[in-house]
Design a protein around this motif. Sequence first.
Motif, PDB file in Angstrom:
ATOM      1  N   ALA A 186       9.871 -34.320   4.780  1.00  0.00           N
ATOM      2  CA  ALA A 186      11.035 -35.042   4.266  1.00  0.00           C
ATOM      3  C   ALA A 186      11.082 -34.980   2.746  1.00  0.00           C
ATOM      4  O   ALA A 186      12.165 -34.823   2.144  1.00  0.00           O
ATOM      5  N   GLY A 187       9.918 -35.072   2.112  1.00  0.00           N
ATOM      6  CA  GLY A 187       9.877 -34.957   0.661  1.00  0.00           C
ATOM      7  C   GLY A 187      10.285 -33.575   0.182  1.00  0.00           C
ATOM      8  O   GLY A 187      10.972 -33.432  -0.839  1.00  0.00           O
ATOM      9  N   ARG A 212      21.052 -43.154 -11.283  1.00  0.00           N
ATOM     10  CA  ARG A 212      20.070 -44.232 -11.290  1.00  0.00           C
ATOM     11  C   ARG A 212      19.447 -44.463  -9.925  1.00  0.00           C
ATOM     12  O   ARG A 212      18.363 -45.044  -9.812  1.00  0.00           O
ATOM     13  N   LEU A 213      20.133 -44.045  -8.857  1.00  0.00           N
ATOM     14  CA  LEU A 213      19.615 -44.274  -7.516  1.00  0.00           C
ATOM     15  C   LEU A 213      18.623 -43.210  -7.075  1.00  0.00           C
ATOM     16  O   LEU A 213      17.867 -43.426  -6.127  1.00  0.00           O
ATOM     17  N   VAL A 214      18.612 -42.059  -7.722  1.00  0.00           N
ATOM     18  CA  VAL A 214      17.740 -40.971  -7.286  1.00  0.00           C
ATOM     19  C   VAL A 214      16.265 -41.340  -7.411  1.00  0.00           C
ATOM     20  O   VAL A 214      15.493 -41.106  -6.474  1.00  0.00           O
ATOM     21  N   PRO A 215      15.776 -41.923  -8.526  1.00  0.00           N
ATOM     22  CA  PRO A 215      14.366 -42.337  -8.558  1.00  0.00           C
ATOM     23  C   PRO A 215      14.017 -43.337  -7.457  1.00  0.00           C
ATOM     24  O   PRO A 215      12.904 -43.302  -6.907  1.00  0.00           O
ATOM     25  N   LEU A 216      14.960 -44.222  -7.118  1.00  0.00           N
ATOM     26  CA  LEU A 216      14.704 -45.181  -6.047  1.00  0.00           C
ATOM     27  C   LEU A 216      14.527 -44.468  -4.715  1.00  0.00           C
ATOM     28  O   LEU A 216      13.620 -44.796  -3.933  1.00  0.00           O
ATOM     29  N   LEU A 217      15.365 -43.471  -4.441  1.00  0.00           N
ATOM     30  CA  LEU A 217      15.236 -42.727  -3.190  1.00  0.00           C
ATOM     31  C   LEU A 217      13.917 -41.964  -3.134  1.00  0.00           C
ATOM     32  O   LEU A 217      13.269 -41.900  -2.080  1.00  0.00           O
ATOM     33  N   LEU A 218      13.508 -41.387  -4.256  1.00  0.00           N
ATOM     34  CA  LEU A 218      12.225 -40.685  -4.278  1.00  0.00           C
ATOM     35  C   LEU A 218      11.058 -41.651  -4.062  1.00  0.00           C
ATOM     36  O   LEU A 218      10.078 -41.317  -3.381  1.00  0.00           O
ATOM     37  N   ALA A 219      11.176 -42.850  -4.617  1.00  0.00           N
ATOM     38  CA  ALA A 219      10.138 -43.851  -4.385  1.00  0.00           C
ATOM     39  C   ALA A 219      10.093 -44.274  -2.921  1.00  0.00           C
ATOM     40  O   ALA A 219       9.010 -44.492  -2.350  1.00  0.00           O
ATOM     41  N   LEU A 226      10.689 -42.423  -0.498  1.00  0.00           N
ATOM     42  CA  LEU A 226      10.031 -41.346   0.232  1.00  0.00           C
ATOM     43  C   LEU A 226       8.522 -41.351   0.017  1.00  0.00           C
ATOM     44  O   LEU A 226       7.761 -40.977   0.927  1.00  0.00           O
ATOM     45  N   ALA A 227       8.089 -41.752  -1.149  1.00  0.00           N
ATOM     46  CA  ALA A 227       6.653 -41.751  -1.443  1.00  0.00           C
ATOM     47  C   ALA A 227       5.937 -42.910  -0.768  1.00  0.00           C
ATOM     48  O   ALA A 227       4.779 -42.767  -0.339  1.00  0.00           O
ATOM     49  N   LEU A 228       6.586 -44.058  -0.649  1.00  0.00           N
ATOM     50  CA  LEU A 228       5.921 -45.241  -0.081  1.00  0.00           C
ATOM     51  C   LEU A 228       5.486 -45.039   1.367  1.00  0.00           C
ATOM     52  O   LEU A 228       4.355 -45.408   1.727  1.00  0.00           O
ATOM     53  N   VAL A 280      15.419 -39.757   3.939  1.00  0.00           N
ATOM     54  CA  VAL A 280      14.804 -41.019   3.528  1.00  0.00           C
ATOM     55  C   VAL A 280      14.726 -41.965   4.719  1.00  0.00           C
ATOM     56  O   VAL A 280      13.690 -42.603   4.972  1.00  0.00           O
ATOM     57  N   ALA A 281      15.823 -42.059   5.470  1.00  0.00           N
ATOM     58  CA  ALA A 281      15.829 -42.934   6.643  1.00  0.00           C
ATOM     59  C   ALA A 281      14.795 -42.488   7.668  1.00  0.00           C
ATOM     60  O   ALA A 281      14.034 -43.309   8.214  1.00  0.00           O
ATOM     61  N   LEU A 282      14.704 -41.201   7.934  1.00  0.00           N
ATOM     62  CA  LEU A 282      13.780 -40.709   8.954  1.00  0.00           C
ATOM     63  C   LEU A 282      12.326 -40.803   8.500  1.00  0.00           C
ATOM     64  O   LEU A 282      11.414 -40.908   9.335  1.00  0.00           O
ATOM     65  N   ALA A 283      12.102 -40.755   7.183  1.00  0.00           N
ATOM     66  CA  ALA A 283      10.732 -40.970   6.698  1.00  0.00           C
ATOM     67  C   ALA A 283      10.255 -42.379   7.052  1.00  0.00           C
ATOM     68  O   ALA A 283       9.087 -42.588   7.398  1.00  0.00           O
TER      69      ALA A 283
END
Length: 473
Positions: free
Chosen positions: A63-64, A82-89, A91-93, A157-160
């Motif tokens: 997914a990443g 501004r939302l892109v870093p949140l989406l990447l976070a 995915l990392a969590l 992101v949802a499937l992760a």
Amino acid sequence: MPVVLLAQGGGHSHTLSVGVSIGPTVLRIALLAAIPVIAGFALLRGFLAEPGRRSLAGVIMAAGVVATLELLLSGGLNLSQRLVPLLLALLALPLYLVLSRDERFRPAVDRARRYAPWVFWPAAALAAWQFVLAWFAGAGTARTATLLHTGVLLAVVALAWFVITRTRRAASTMSVRFGAAALAMGLIASGAQAMVLRPAGTVPGVAVAAEVDTGDGVVDVLVVPNLPGWNLVRVTEAGVAVAAVGGDFVPAVARPGATGAWAAVELPAGPGEVRVRRGGGTGSLTVDTGTGDPAPALLAGPDGTECAAALLGRALGTDAPVPDGFRCPAGALSDADADALRDVVAAVAAQGHRWLTVAGDDSPRGRAATEVVHAAAAAWRLEVRPPAAVAARPGPMVIVSGWTAAATTLRTRPHATVHTAPWLAMEPPRAPGFGDYGTDLRERFPGVEPSVSGYRAWREARAGAAPDDRAAP
């Protein structure tokens, strides 16, 4: 007297541009390989035994990979930057929650996995909404591609978070699995369609026409002739600015004799981008100017739109790139046009006039045409007065300049009896193939209007004639 063709041309979403509109083929292959991994897990999760940490981590890392490739390949997303870093976070969590072995954090990890549906459902709903807009809103190609890429990013992101979901109630587990399976099918379809909708590769010397989604609206963009050096960029309306990568934005403005708004942009040799800014949004169009001879220098001057019209007409007549040494219409006066100007002077003399004025410009064609009119006037014993003479006393004026200068002359000399050079005239309906040329032009380059110069280039390209053999209509 010929009819003069001198008409004066005239949502709260954001696009994230990451500077790479079309990625290498290997990246697209990697994207299409990673998407089935995630979708397959979601579709088969109900039929599998409890997967191990490595399996779960592998799906999340896939997914990443999809998210990273989407940012590289999409060229724009229907999201605020501004939302892109949140989406990447987000995915990392999940990856950390799967791989964490620290017993001190086990209660927190278990609690986070139980509450994972609270992240899955909002992200899945947002992804589904992007897919619905792309498929059913009737958006153009550029907007559809942007919506699909955005939906794919939100879906992974949802499937992760679905991957790490561990609920206590069977009903909740089943609902999440059904939702994930439906989202997975949408992910497969949208990922494939988004790749199909990517802009086709450009050919140096062939005009590029495409829709660009700026996030503040879709703009039809035309780049002529797609060669190194000065190119003309046409957009659908004023209020849009364009630039080469690394260059300053130049506002596109209306120009006489051409519809839409135009701006001259200097493009480097080889692959690059034309950036388009409308309102608060910015998009980009991929070009490849090649490494051959530069574009005609006259494109950057006042006769640029007439040269662009000729280039577009030639493109309609042949699919071959612009040949080396192509000469813009204002670069030379053809024998046929010179004869037509002599006929104009003869007609003025036949009407009983004793003097005339001539309005030219500094182009090679304008200077040569002025000399022809002076010589013809001398042969008919007509006095050639300066253009200002018609301000004091109405009289005949022969306009032999390009489109821009001619529009200024007509605006400042309203009392003159105007006679125009052939390239300023609307082609009469009886001209061979003019209707076919106009139809082809509007189909391939929507919004661009027919012109004499375009028609001549179209006819010569179809007949295989050399540019120097331009004939009067």
